[in-house]
Write a protein that holds these residues in place. Structure first.
Motif, PDB file in Angstrom:
ATOM      1  N   ARG A   8       5.146  12.396 -12.423  1.00 15.77           N
ATOM      2  CA  ARG A   8       5.712  12.053 -13.724  1.00 15.77           C
ATOM      3  C   ARG A   8       4.817  12.527 -14.852  1.00 15.77           C
ATOM      4  NH1 ARG A   8      10.297  11.832 -16.244  1.00 15.77           N
ATOM      5  NH2 ARG A   8      10.380  10.240 -17.885  1.00 15.77           N
ATOM      6  N   ARG A  54       4.310   9.391  -7.585  1.00 16.73           N
ATOM      7  CA  ARG A  54       5.312   9.492  -8.658  1.00 16.73           C
ATOM      8  C   ARG A  54       4.648   9.566 -10.019  1.00 16.73           C
ATOM      9  NH1 ARG A  54       8.235   5.602  -5.530  1.00 16.73           N
ATOM     10  NH2 ARG A  54       7.542   3.914  -6.923  1.00 16.73           N
ATOM     11  N   VAL A  55       3.560   8.800 -10.183  1.00 19.15           N
ATOM     12  CA  VAL A  55       2.857   8.846 -11.467  1.00 19.15           C
ATOM     13  C   VAL A  55       2.284  10.230 -11.712  1.00 19.15           C
ATOM     14  CG1 VAL A  55       0.820   7.998 -12.693  1.00 19.15           C
ATOM     15  CG2 VAL A  55       2.356   6.385 -11.571  1.00 19.15           C
ATOM     16  N   THR A  56       1.697  10.819 -10.657  1.00 21.72           N
ATOM     17  CA  THR A  56       1.153  12.176 -10.803  1.00 21.72           C
ATOM     18  C   THR A  56       2.256  13.165 -11.169  1.00 21.72           C
ATOM     19  OG1 THR A  56      -0.555  11.661  -9.170  1.00 21.72           O
ATOM     20  CG2 THR A  56      -0.139  13.983  -9.638  1.00 21.72           C
ATOM     21  N   GLU A  83       0.833  -1.213   0.000  1.00 21.35           N
ATOM     22  CA  GLU A  83       0.000   0.000   0.000  1.00 21.35           C
ATOM     23  C   GLU A  83       0.859   1.251   0.000  1.00 21.35           C
ATOM     24  OE1 GLU A  83      -2.435  -0.473   3.408  1.00 21.35           O
ATOM     25  OE2 GLU A  83      -3.878  -1.850   2.456  1.00 21.35           O
ATOM     26  N   ARG A  84       1.934   1.213   0.825  1.00 23.32           N
ATOM     27  CA  ARG A  84       2.826   2.385   0.819  1.00 23.32           C
ATOM     28  C   ARG A  84       3.465   2.571  -0.554  1.00 23.32           C
ATOM     29  NH1 ARG A  84       4.307   0.231   5.866  1.00 23.32           N
ATOM     30  NH2 ARG A  84       6.197  -0.691   4.945  1.00 23.32           N
ATOM     31  N   ALA A  85       3.879   1.426  -1.144  1.00 18.26           N
ATOM     32  CA  ALA A  85       4.478   1.527  -2.472  1.00 18.26           C
ATOM     33  C   ALA A  85       3.467   2.041  -3.489  1.00 18.26           C
ATOM     34  CB  ALA A  85       5.017   0.160  -2.906  1.00 18.26           C
ATOM     35  N   THR A  86       2.214   1.595  -3.319  1.00 21.43           N
ATOM     36  CA  THR A  86       1.166   2.062  -4.231  1.00 21.43           C
ATOM     37  C   THR A  86       0.950   3.564  -4.089  1.00 21.43           C
ATOM     38  OG1 THR A  86       0.083  -0.094  -4.098  1.00 21.43           O
ATOM     39  CG2 THR A  86      -1.227   1.745  -4.914  1.00 21.43           C
ATOM     40  N   ASP A  87       0.912   4.023  -2.838  1.00 20.67           N
ATOM     41  CA  ASP A  87       0.742   5.467  -2.617  1.00 20.67           C
ATOM     42  C   ASP A  87       1.911   6.240  -3.219  1.00 20.67           C
ATOM     43  OD1 ASP A  87      -1.593   4.901  -1.286  1.00 20.67           O
ATOM     44  OD2 ASP A  87      -0.673   4.963   0.719  1.00 20.67           O
ATOM     45  N   GLN A  88       3.129   5.726  -2.964  1.00 19.60           N
ATOM     46  CA  GLN A  88       4.291   6.401  -3.523  1.00 19.60           C
ATOM     47  C   GLN A  88       4.270   6.378  -5.042  1.00 19.60           C
ATOM     48  OE1 GLN A  88       7.626   4.434  -1.757  1.00 19.60           O
ATOM     49  NE2 GLN A  88       7.224   5.213   0.313  1.00 19.60           N
ATOM     50  N   LEU A  89       3.846   5.215  -5.578  1.00 18.38           N
ATOM     51  CA  LEU A  89       3.763   5.116  -7.034  1.00 18.38           C
ATOM     52  C   LEU A  89       2.756   6.095  -7.598  1.00 18.38           C
ATOM     53  CD1 LEU A  89       4.601   3.682  -9.622  1.00 18.38           C
ATOM     54  CD2 LEU A  89       2.832   1.965  -9.171  1.00 18.38           C
ATOM     55  N   GLU A  90       1.642   6.246  -6.887  1.00 15.59           N
ATOM     56  CA  GLU A  90       0.627   7.186  -7.354  1.00 15.59           C
ATOM     57  C   GLU A  90       1.166   8.614  -7.357  1.00 15.59           C
ATOM     58  OE1 GLU A  90      -3.979   8.519  -6.273  1.00 15.59           O
ATOM     59  OE2 GLU A  90      -2.994   6.890  -5.182  1.00 15.59           O
TER      60      GLU A  90
END
Length: 848
Positions: free
Chosen positions: A322, A318-320, A309-316
């Motif tokens: 990016r 980063r995606v935003t 979940e933390r990775a997902t939040d961080q990915l989100e």
């Protein structure tokens, strides 16, 4: 017996002593708490004893001891041992049996703690490996010790018969193991941080624990074999509460089962004691496994989910971010597309220029694919080796075929060392020689880098090779020229009475070439001093060799010619006709220490600089003629005369001192003139100051500096150390005449002293040393109006012969007021005195 220290048991007393010494009150308090807890739990455990009064299927003190060792340290083992002995003493046949049983009860948890610590056990039991370790190492394996010791003690003490040993051993092992499996996790959960669950979660946890208790009681009072029904509720509790709920739930279930086994209820009504223990152990093991393992698995899964979940939040995030960056990059790309075509055109042009530059720089590139042993060379590599581009395919062995035999071993050693070390790395730079097919030898410098795959296997090696033959030859020529230049400069300046001399030479540091700057000081036979400074055009070995020839030629000409003009003219003819030089500049100056007269001739060189005390500084700019070797100019060198008084300073220098980029030579001359005018330091310090101020640390051209300063001889006693050779007499008389004049001696008295001293020195030269080299020492001092002259040698006088023997000594005695001669094995000393103010009646007698 402790918390599983890795050191042998014999070191425990030392560890215990250190612990007590560091904090005795805290240690005693912890030990007593552990002892009391152990004792109370033991008394409760004995209530369900199945064999005699000390074999019980659930032994909570073992779990208490293990937790104490893991949490507070193994130094608390005395408290466990003391409590175990107190518990076993009333229920054993004698004190020895009680002590043996207490030792086993202490040793088992001590070993368990040691094994758990050695495998990195975590007290939170939040990993599957922690659950496996506490079950197999902490419970099933380590408790073999206490069961074996306890059961054997009961047999040996007579409390049990031999045929009862297996049943007693099984019950004992089961009780201790269950103490570890159910009590230890429960106690360890109490040492974790407080539970931060909500009220609903807390209510759910209490309800689950009550449900486990109710189900366990119902099952254990039923004869239908429904013990398996407890397991789902334990799993539910472990899934919802993890170790915080699984540990107390397992403790409740096992406790109720042990109570039922001790009282023969439910599943334990029928069968032998051993069968009951097997049933109880199976149930307890199942409870422990299902609770501990499932709780650990759920904890690991929850952590993995939280990490995801933390990775997902961080990915989100980063995606935003990016996406925003890509939007901006898209706008930038639109603008760059227009420039791309122009950039491509320029890149193709630069690639062509780069290829031409590499060919001009003689730099080639190569690649070695190690698994296939295939080598590829650039076209320039083939040209460096004297081959046609891409003339034949290459392997490593073929690539080093042209390397000189002495250097092949170094290349192979470097490659082998790199392959042995493994990993991507930069190989050391190496210089080696190659032999071309036409026999020409070239020197090349190689650079290489090793690349490896994901598994560390060497994949390829890439590098470059540059032909440095010309630069190596230039370096060699530079070293030879520099050595030659320094060897031809004077290693030391002559010591001339009344004249201070110093010189500085600083080679250029901005290029590889050496120049032709030079200087020299020549003592002339008539007592004068010749000073020369010059600069040969060009650099390198040729300039250094020409400089050496010119310096030697000047010395010869200076000894043969009195006029500086004649010396410079002869050198000009020599440069034009014999020396291999285009042209050279030179200043040759003759200084007479006796009169202070200066005569010089200048052949295209920067003028000498004179500093005359308070009068300031000025350049001697007269008599400038063309450089030596210049064509189209007549021999019009002129002697220019000047005067240099005592205390004045004369500077001769080369153009490297005054020439700087961005400024004219006149600017440099003016700056030098200002600096020397403001300087009042001694001669050595003045030269150092001038070099630092004019040149600094960045020397772009060679610099030579020669300074001369006449001083008064009368300011101190005159001390002369001269070779015992005839040629020194002229300069000695000139120095002595100047000293006598400065101390105020009349011409007649000065003449008498000169004759007497000359005769004494001539005797030393003629008689003291014979064919051997020797030293003539002359000391002159004035006190109370009297001149005292001491002439000394270190030789052995040869006897005089002929009718004129002794004439010199009589002459000396006739000219001086007193003469004292002392001879010995260490030499001869002649001490003469003469008053500076003589009576008139004495003068005619000495004249006669």
């Amino acid at each position: 017996m402790g918390a599983g220290e890795r050191t042998p048991l014999k070191t425990h007393p030392d560890s215990l002593a250190r612990t007590i010494k560091s904090d005795p009150l805290n240690y005693v308090a912890k030990t007593l708490i552990v002892a009391v807890a152990y004792y109370v739990a033991a008394r409760l455990g004995l209530r369900v004893a199945l064999i005699e009064r000390n074999v019980t299927p659930l032994w909570p003190p073992t779990g208490i001891a293990l937790v104490a060792f893991l949490v507070f340290g193994r130094a608390l083992w005395p408290g466990v041992a003391l409590a175990a002995f107190a518990v076993n003493l009333p229920i054993n046949t004698n004190g020895f049996a009680a002590a043996a049983t207490a030792g086993g009860n202490t040793l088992a948890p001590l070993v368990a703690a040691g094994l758990l610590t050695s495998v990195g056990f975590r007290r939170e039991i939040d990993r599957l490996r922690d659950a496996v370790h506490i079950v197999f190492l902490g419970a099933l394996l380590s408790m073999l010790i206490s069961a074996s010791v306890g059961a054997s003690t009961l047999v040996f003490s007579g409390a049990l018969s031999a045929h009862e040993f297996p049943a007693a051993w099984a019950v004992w092992w089961t009780g201790d193991a269950m103490g570890v499996l159910v009590v230890a996790p429960f106690l360890l959960s109490l040492f974790q941080r407080p539970w931060s669950g909500s009220l609903r979660e807390r209510t759910e946890g209490i309800a689950l624990l009550l449900l486990v208790a109710v189900v366990s009681l119902l099952v254990m009072n039923s004869d239908r074999g429904l013990m398996f029904l407890v397991i789902p509720f334990l799993g539910w509790t472990a899934w919802r509460l993890q170790q915080r709920g699984a540990a107390p739930a397992a403790l409740i279930a096992v406790g109720i089962a042990s109570w039922a086994a001790a009282h023969g209820l439910g599943p334990f009504r029928q069968g032998t004691l051993f069968e009951k223990m097997v049933t109880l152990q199976s149930f307890d093991a199942t409870v422990a496994f299902s609770s501990l393992f499932l709780a650990a698995l759920v904890t690991e899964r929850i952590r993995a989910r939280e990490a995801l979940e933390r990775a997902t939040d961080q990915l989100e995030v980063r995606v935003t971010r990016r996406t925003a960056e890509l939007s901006a990059a898209n706008e930038l790309l639109k603008r760059e597309i227009v420039e791309r075509h122009e950039t491509d055109r320029r890149l193709r042009q630069r690639e062509g220029q780069l290829a031409e530059a590499q060919q001009a720089a003689q730099v080639g590139s190569w690649e070695w694919l190690i698994p296939e042993n295939r080598v590829s060379w650039s076209d320039e590599m083939f040209r460096i080796h004297g081959l046609l581009p891409q003339e034949f395919p290459l392997t490593f062995e073929k690539a080093v075929e042209q390397v000189a035999e002495d250097d092949v071993a170094r290349i192979r050693a470097n490659v082998k060392a790199a392959l042995d070390r493994g990993g991507g790395q930069q190989l050391p730079d190496i210089e080696y020689r190659i032999i071309r097919p036409d026999g020409a030898e070239r020197v090349v410098r190689g650079k290489a880098k090793l690349s490896v795959g994901a598994n560390g296997e060497p994949l390829r090696m890439i590098g470059t090779v540059q032909d440095v033959t010309e630069s190596k030859m230039a370096e060699r020529e530079h070293r030879i020229a520099e050595t030659l230049q320094r060897s031809l400069l004077p290693d030391r300046l002559p010591e001339i009475p009344g004249v201070l001399l110093t010189a500085r030479y600083v080679p250029a540091t901005s290029d590889m070439e050496v120049g032709g700057d030079w200087y020299d000081v020549v003592q002339l036979p008539d007592g004068r001093v010749g000073l020369a400074i010059g600069d040969v055009a060009g650099h390198g070995l040729r300039a250094a060799a020409t400089m050496g020839q010119m310096r030697m030629a000047l010395r010869v000409c200076a000894l043969e010619e009195r006029s500086p003009n004649r010396v410079v003219t002869r050198l000009r003819h020599l440069v034009r006709g014999q020396l291999d030089a285009e042209f050279a500049t030179l200043v040759y100056l003759v200084f007479d220490p006796d009169s202070g007269a200066v005569r010089f001739a200048n052949a295209g060189h920067p003028p000498p600089l004179v500093v005359r005390g308070t009068e300031g500084a000025s350049y001697l700019e007269g008599g400038l003629g063309p450089p030596l070797g210049a064509v189209g100019f007549p021999d019009n060198y002129l002697d220019v005369t000047s005067h240099l008084a005592a205390g004045s300073t004369l500077f001769l220098f080369t153009d490297g001192l005054v020439e700087r980029r961005g400024a004219t030579i006149r600017d440099g001359l003016d700056r030098l003139k200002t600096l020397v005018t403001a300087s009042d330091e001694d001669l050595e310090a003045t030269c150092d100051h001038l070099l630092f101020a004019m040149v600094g640390s960045d020397v772009s051209d060679d610099v030579a500096l020669l300074a001369l300063r006449p001083v008064l001889l009368s300011s101190q006693p005159l001390l002369l150390r001269l070779p015992a050779e005839p040629y020194v007499l002229a300069s000695f008389r000139q120095t002595l005449r100047r000293w006598l004049r400065e101390i105020g001696a009349s011409p007649q008295i000065a003449n008498d002293i000169l004759i007497a001293c000359g005769e004494a020195c001539a005797n030393v030269i003629q008689h003291a040393y014979g064919a051997k080299d020797g030293l003539l020492e002359a000391d002159l001092v004035v006190f109370d109006g009297t001149v005292e002259v001491t002439v000394r040698d270190r030789g052995t006088w040869r006897p005089s012969g002929g009718r004129h023997a002794g004439y010199g000594e009589r002459l000396i005695r006739g000219l001086m007021d007193s003469v004292d001669v002392k001879s010995g094995s260490g030499g001869t000393v002649v001490r003469m005195r003469r008053r500076l103010q003589a009576g008139s009646q004495d003068e005619p007698a000495r004249a006669r």
